[in-house]
Design a protein around this motif. Structure first.
Motif, PDB file in Angstrom:
ATOM      1  N   ASN A 394       0.836  -1.203   0.000  1.00  0.00           N
ATOM      2  CA  ASN A 394       0.000   0.000   0.000  1.00  0.00           C
ATOM      3  C   ASN A 394       0.872   1.254   0.000  1.00  0.00           C
ATOM      4  O   ASN A 394       0.525   2.279   0.591  1.00  0.00           O
ATOM      5  N   ALA A 395       1.998   1.167  -0.682  1.00  0.00           N
ATOM      6  CA  ALA A 395       2.996   2.243  -0.652  1.00  0.00           C
ATOM      7  C   ALA A 395       2.590   3.409  -1.548  1.00  0.00           C
ATOM      8  O   ALA A 395       1.852   3.237  -2.530  1.00  0.00           O
ATOM      9  N   PRO A 396       3.085   4.608  -1.230  1.00  0.00           N
ATOM     10  CA  PRO A 396       2.717   5.788  -2.008  1.00  0.00           C
ATOM     11  C   PRO A 396       3.615   6.021  -3.214  1.00  0.00           C
ATOM     12  O   PRO A 396       4.695   5.444  -3.334  1.00  0.00           O
ATOM     13  N   VAL A 397       3.146   6.903  -4.079  1.00  0.00           N
ATOM     14  CA  VAL A 397       3.990   7.496  -5.109  1.00  0.00           C
ATOM     15  C   VAL A 397       4.527   8.804  -4.536  1.00  0.00           C
ATOM     16  O   VAL A 397       3.772   9.621  -4.010  1.00  0.00           O
ATOM     17  N   VAL A 398       5.834   8.973  -4.606  1.00  0.00           N
ATOM     18  CA  VAL A 398       6.482  10.211  -4.168  1.00  0.00           C
ATOM     19  C   VAL A 398       7.077  10.842  -5.410  1.00  0.00           C
ATOM     20  O   VAL A 398       7.927  10.245  -6.071  1.00  0.00           O
ATOM     21  N   GLN A 399       6.646  12.043  -5.744  1.00  0.00           N
ATOM     22  CA  GLN A 399       7.065  12.612  -7.018  1.00  0.00           C
ATOM     23  C   GLN A 399       7.144  14.136  -6.941  1.00  0.00           C
ATOM     24  O   GLN A 399       6.507  14.774  -6.105  1.00  0.00           O
ATOM     25  N   THR A 400       7.958  14.691  -7.833  1.00  0.00           N
ATOM     26  CA  THR A 400       8.047  16.134  -7.980  1.00  0.00           C
ATOM     27  C   THR A 400       8.190  16.449  -9.458  1.00  0.00           C
ATOM     28  O   THR A 400       8.586  15.593 -10.254  1.00  0.00           O
ATOM     29  N   ARG A 401       7.862  17.652  -9.813  1.00  0.00           N
ATOM     30  CA  ARG A 401       7.920  18.066 -11.208  1.00  0.00           C
ATOM     31  C   ARG A 401       9.236  18.799 -11.455  1.00  0.00           C
ATOM     32  O   ARG A 401       9.534  19.803 -10.807  1.00  0.00           O
ATOM     33  N   VAL A 402      10.043  18.274 -12.378  1.00  0.00           N
ATOM     34  CA  VAL A 402      11.305  18.895 -12.764  1.00  0.00           C
ATOM     35  C   VAL A 402      11.145  19.374 -14.199  1.00  0.00           C
ATOM     36  O   VAL A 402      11.010  18.561 -15.115  1.00  0.00           O
ATOM     37  N   GLY A 403      11.131  20.686 -14.389  1.00  0.00           N
ATOM     38  CA  GLY A 403      10.842  21.210 -15.708  1.00  0.00           C
ATOM     39  C   GLY A 403       9.421  20.848 -16.096  1.00  0.00           C
ATOM     40  O   GLY A 403       8.464  21.187 -15.423  1.00  0.00           O
ATOM     41  N   ALA A 404       9.276  20.098 -17.181  1.00  0.00           N
ATOM     42  CA  ALA A 404       7.952  19.689 -17.634  1.00  0.00           C
ATOM     43  C   ALA A 404       7.694  18.213 -17.375  1.00  0.00           C
ATOM     44  O   ALA A 404       6.710  17.659 -17.867  1.00  0.00           O
ATOM     45  N   THR A 405       8.562  17.558 -16.594  1.00  0.00           N
ATOM     46  CA  THR A 405       8.449  16.121 -16.384  1.00  0.00           C
ATOM     47  C   THR A 405       8.221  15.802 -14.918  1.00  0.00           C
ATOM     48  O   THR A 405       8.902  16.354 -14.047  1.00  0.00           O
ATOM     49  N   MET A 406       7.273  14.917 -14.638  1.00  0.00           N
ATOM     50  CA  MET A 406       7.031  14.472 -13.282  1.00  0.00           C
ATOM     51  C   MET A 406       7.950  13.289 -12.984  1.00  0.00           C
ATOM     52  O   MET A 406       7.945  12.285 -13.695  1.00  0.00           O
ATOM     53  N   ILE A 407       8.743  13.390 -11.914  1.00  0.00           N
ATOM     54  CA  ILE A 407       9.754  12.400 -11.590  1.00  0.00           C
ATOM     55  C   ILE A 407       9.334  11.634 -10.344  1.00  0.00           C
ATOM     56  O   ILE A 407       9.186  12.221  -9.269  1.00  0.00           O
ATOM     57  N   PRO A 408       9.143  10.297 -10.434  1.00  0.00           N
ATOM     58  CA  PRO A 408       8.864   9.512  -9.230  1.00  0.00           C
ATOM     59  C   PRO A 408      10.147   9.223  -8.464  1.00  0.00           C
ATOM     60  O   PRO A 408      11.213   9.061  -9.059  1.00  0.00           O
ATOM     61  N   CYS A 409      10.051   9.169  -7.142  1.00  0.00           N
ATOM     62  CA  CYS A 409      11.207   8.919  -6.281  1.00  0.00           C
ATOM     63  C   CYS A 409      11.066   7.567  -5.597  1.00  0.00           C
ATOM     64  O   CYS A 409       9.999   6.975  -5.586  1.00  0.00           O
ATOM     65  N   GLY A 410      12.154   7.100  -4.986  1.00  0.00           N
ATOM     66  CA  GLY A 410      12.148   5.777  -4.381  1.00  0.00           C
ATOM     67  C   GLY A 410      12.078   5.776  -2.878  1.00  0.00           C
ATOM     68  O   GLY A 410      12.267   4.734  -2.251  1.00  0.00           O
ATOM     69  N   ASN A 411      11.802   6.932  -2.255  1.00  0.00           N
ATOM     70  CA  ASN A 411      11.833   7.032  -0.810  1.00  0.00           C
ATOM     71  C   ASN A 411      10.828   8.079  -0.372  1.00  0.00           C
ATOM     72  O   ASN A 411      10.619   9.083  -1.067  1.00  0.00           O
ATOM     73  N   ILE A 412      10.193   7.875   0.784  1.00  0.00           N
ATOM     74  CA  ILE A 412       9.243   8.875   1.276  1.00  0.00           C
ATOM     75  C   ILE A 412       9.943   9.993   2.039  1.00  0.00           C
ATOM     76  O   ILE A 412       9.355  11.061   2.244  1.00  0.00           O
ATOM     77  N   PHE A 413      11.193   9.774   2.447  1.00  0.00           N
ATOM     78  CA  PHE A 413      11.889  10.786   3.246  1.00  0.00           C
ATOM     79  C   PHE A 413      12.653  11.716   2.323  1.00  0.00           C
ATOM     80  O   PHE A 413      13.829  11.502   2.011  1.00  0.00           O
ATOM     81  N   VAL A 414      11.954  12.736   1.865  1.00  0.00           N
ATOM     82  CA  VAL A 414      12.474  13.701   0.899  1.00  0.00           C
ATOM     83  C   VAL A 414      12.225  15.107   1.451  1.00  0.00           C
ATOM     84  O   VAL A 414      11.481  15.293   2.415  1.00  0.00           O
ATOM     85  N   GLN A 415      12.841  16.096   0.813  1.00  0.00           N
ATOM     86  CA  GLN A 415      12.736  17.474   1.275  1.00  0.00           C
ATOM     87  C   GLN A 415      11.280  17.898   1.434  1.00  0.00           C
ATOM     88  O   GLN A 415      10.486  17.848   0.492  1.00  0.00           O
ATOM     89  N   GLN A 416      10.927  18.339   2.650  1.00  0.00           N
ATOM     90  CA  GLN A 416       9.553  18.715   2.938  1.00  0.00           C
ATOM     91  C   GLN A 416       9.095  19.866   2.044  1.00  0.00           C
ATOM     92  O   GLN A 416       9.814  20.838   1.852  1.00  0.00           O
ATOM     93  N   GLY A 417       7.893  19.721   1.505  1.00  0.00           N
ATOM     94  CA  GLY A 417       7.280  20.802   0.745  1.00  0.00           C
ATOM     95  C   GLY A 417       7.503  20.763  -0.749  1.00  0.00           C
ATOM     96  O   GLY A 417       6.818  21.479  -1.489  1.00  0.00           O
ATOM     97  N   TRP A 418       8.430  19.925  -1.226  1.00  0.00           N
ATOM     98  CA  TRP A 418       8.735  19.910  -2.655  1.00  0.00           C
ATOM     99  C   TRP A 418       8.247  18.649  -3.360  1.00  0.00           C
ATOM    100  O   TRP A 418       8.395  18.536  -4.577  1.00  0.00           O
ATOM    101  N   PHE A 419       7.680  17.720  -2.626  1.00  0.00           N
ATOM    102  CA  PHE A 419       7.291  16.451  -3.223  1.00  0.00           C
ATOM    103  C   PHE A 419       5.835  16.118  -2.873  1.00  0.00           C
ATOM    104  O   PHE A 419       5.408  16.275  -1.725  1.00  0.00           O
TER     105      PHE A 419
END
Length: 536
Positions: A394-419
């Motif tokens: 039941n894991a989440p998708v953690v992602q942020t938008r870089v330029g025009a591309t949405m990038i998924p990440c492999g960890n939930i512990f990422v910089q607060q507010g940007w993901f």
């Protein structure tokens, strides 16, 4: 909520599979070299050597909640918190949270040519042409200058298919209201997290045009955690002439205190995917559950570790799962004692199971509905599955938008507010928990009993007095009537139990699909959301 152009449909995200970008937990830069490794100290490392201990200085940090952190204007250091508090702080902190400060809701530009500024679907030749147009408008909408990775843009089906998606929800609600309550009760609707206010606007416009007698009895309340969005919703709906029937309350639903005793409808459309979850893992020898905690050190690095269950909400959720006899949240090979022993005996084997993400905030919502909205009917739509999730059940998708591309990440512990951190919903478990909680008229079980009960192996048979009575799993389709509450006919008839529908089933019942049909017969409102379900 839907992020990027159709990003949650894996058939339309081939670039994400091959793109590899590393993010530091202390900086907003992205580069093509991985950052230095920081072991998570929990005996679940890919490295050959690992430690099961946690640095004593991390255990001395103060234990804070997301509520404690609301006054912080910068992400905290030298603190500990539960994983759900980390997620909630990352998404909703009023000073640096993702939704409070970064996220922007995409909406169809007013010059699209369609009704209410929406797309004119009938003019598109096929879905490929429609997707190209969406991508183009997405680039235009997200081209503003932003610090960090880029403008954090996301959209919902309400925005993409306005006003027709909102009208389908309106038709669903008003059909139920006319059948059961009109003209004896007012039409009361509570919407959780209204975004730009588009769903509320589409529903109210539809009622005013097609059901004016219902509109005259409508009371529409929005419960919105974001001060900025609450102001925008209030302004927009007043400007469109609905000020007399709309009340926008700037408050978290988890702090709701007013009791609504009349029949009402609660709408949660693409909201619960961003409800914070906790993490638990199980000892492979005893299958005792351990709760996830994260420490943030003096330089802002994250140190996750696990402790015995002590949080009442986590304990309540685990105890409820056992009462409902829901399947154990373990990989299949760990459910067998012999395979589990074999697995644990392997060289360098972890001593804890893979992480399990549990919807504790969703449980909080269900309890609030039971307590403060005793005669409500819930309409909840969201994702039942998500691609590109981090490891775990039941894991989440953690992602942020870089330029025009949405990038998924492999960890939930990422910089607060940007993901963005978004979770799938297990609708089968949700319905079981929801119906059970609504059937409980008394107060919650004693917290100490739940704490003890939650620490028992999830594979043990349940003989506790907390287990369900035999009547709960009967084939009856109605709940027991509330004491002292009668239907419009004067008879004490219980509410019909909720059902789970696929997105297509729901829209085929209530939507005017001709309005979103393309020239070749395709219908993107139905076809683009195969991983969405509806509870009603």
């Amino acid at each position: 909520m839907l992020r990027s152009a159709l990003s949650c449909n894996h058939r339309r995200c081939p670039r994400q599979i091959h793109l590899k970008v590393y993010f530091s937990s202390t900086a907003l830069t992205a580069n093509d070299k991985p950052p230095p490794k920081h072991n998570d100290k929990i005996n679940y490392n890919p490295d050959i050597s690992f430690s099961t201990t946690v640095d004593s200085k991390h255990l001395k940090y103060p234990m804070l909640s997301s509520r404690d952190l609301e006054s912080h204007r910068e992400p905290p250091t030298r603190v500990r918190m539960l994983v759900r508090d980390f997620i909630e702080d990352s998404l909703y902190n009023p000073h640096y949270g993702y939704f409070s400060k970064r996220a922007t809701i995409f909406t169809a530009p007013p010059h699209c040519g369609g009704v209410e500024g929406g797309f004119d679907f009938n003019k598109y030749r096929d879905s490929a042409e429609f997707e190209v147009d969406i991508a183009k408008r997405y680039r235009e909408f997200g081209s503003g200058e932003e610090d960090g990775p880029g403008r954090q843009l996301w959209h919902t089906p309400t925005e993409l298919f306005k006003p027709w998606y909102g009208q389908a929800i309106a038709q669903c609600l008003v059909s139920e209201y006319l059948l059961k309550y009109f003209p004896y009760e007012d039409f009361k609707v509570y919407e959780l997290g209204a975004g730009n206010g588009t769903l509320a606007l589409n529903i109210l416009d539809f009622l005013k045009t097609h059901y004016p007698e219902v509109y005259d009895r409508t009371q529409y309340t929005i419960i919105e955690i974001s001060e900025k969005l609450a102001r925008a919703q209030r302004h927009r709906l007043h400007q469109q002439g609905h000020g007399q029937v709309v009340d926008v309350v700037n408050r978290s639903v988890f702090r709701w205190e007013r009791k609504e005793r009349a029949p009402c409808y609660v709408v949660a459309a693409e909201v619960v995917d961003n409800f914070a979850h906790d993490v638990v893992r199980y000892d492979l020898k005893t299958l005792e559950a351990y709760q996830g905690v994260v420490a943030v050190d003096e330089v802002g690095e994250f140190v996750p570790f696990y402790t015995k269950i002590s949080d009442p909400l986590i304990a309540s959720y685990l105890a409820l799962r056992r009462r409902l006899s829901l399947p154990a949240p373990l990989p299949r090979f760990l459910r067998s004692p012999s395979l589990r022993r074999l697995y644990a005996s392997l060289p360098f084997a972890p001593n804890l199971s893979p992480p399990v993400y549990i919807p504790t905030r969703l449980l909080s919502l269900l309890k609030i509905l039971r307590t403060h909205f005793p005669r409500h009917r819930l309409l909840l739509s969201d994702f039942s599955s998500l691609p590109d999730a981090v490891p775990g059940l039941n894991a989440p998708v953690v992602q942020t938008r870089v330029g025009a591309t949405m990038i998924p990440c492999g960890n939930i512990f990422v910089q607060q507010g940007w993901f963005d951190i978004m979770f799938p919903t297990d609708f089968t478990a949700l319905r079981e928990m929801y119906e059970f909680l609504l059937s409980q008229a008394g107060p919650d079980t004693d917290k100490q009993d739940e704490l003890s009960y939650a620490r028992v192996s999830p594979l043990a048979s349940s003989t506790s007095p907390l287990s369900l009575g035999a009547d709960f799993f009967s084939s009856r389709a109605r709940r027991s009537p509330l004491d002292g509450v009668t239907s419009a006919s004067g008879l004490p008839v219980g509410e019909r139990k909720s059902s789970v529908f696929s997105h297509a089933e729901y829209l085929e019942t209530y939507a005017d699909l001709g309005k979103t049909r393309l020239a070749n017969g395709e219908n993107p409102m139905v076809g683009f959301y195969e991983n969405v379900k509806v509870l009603f």
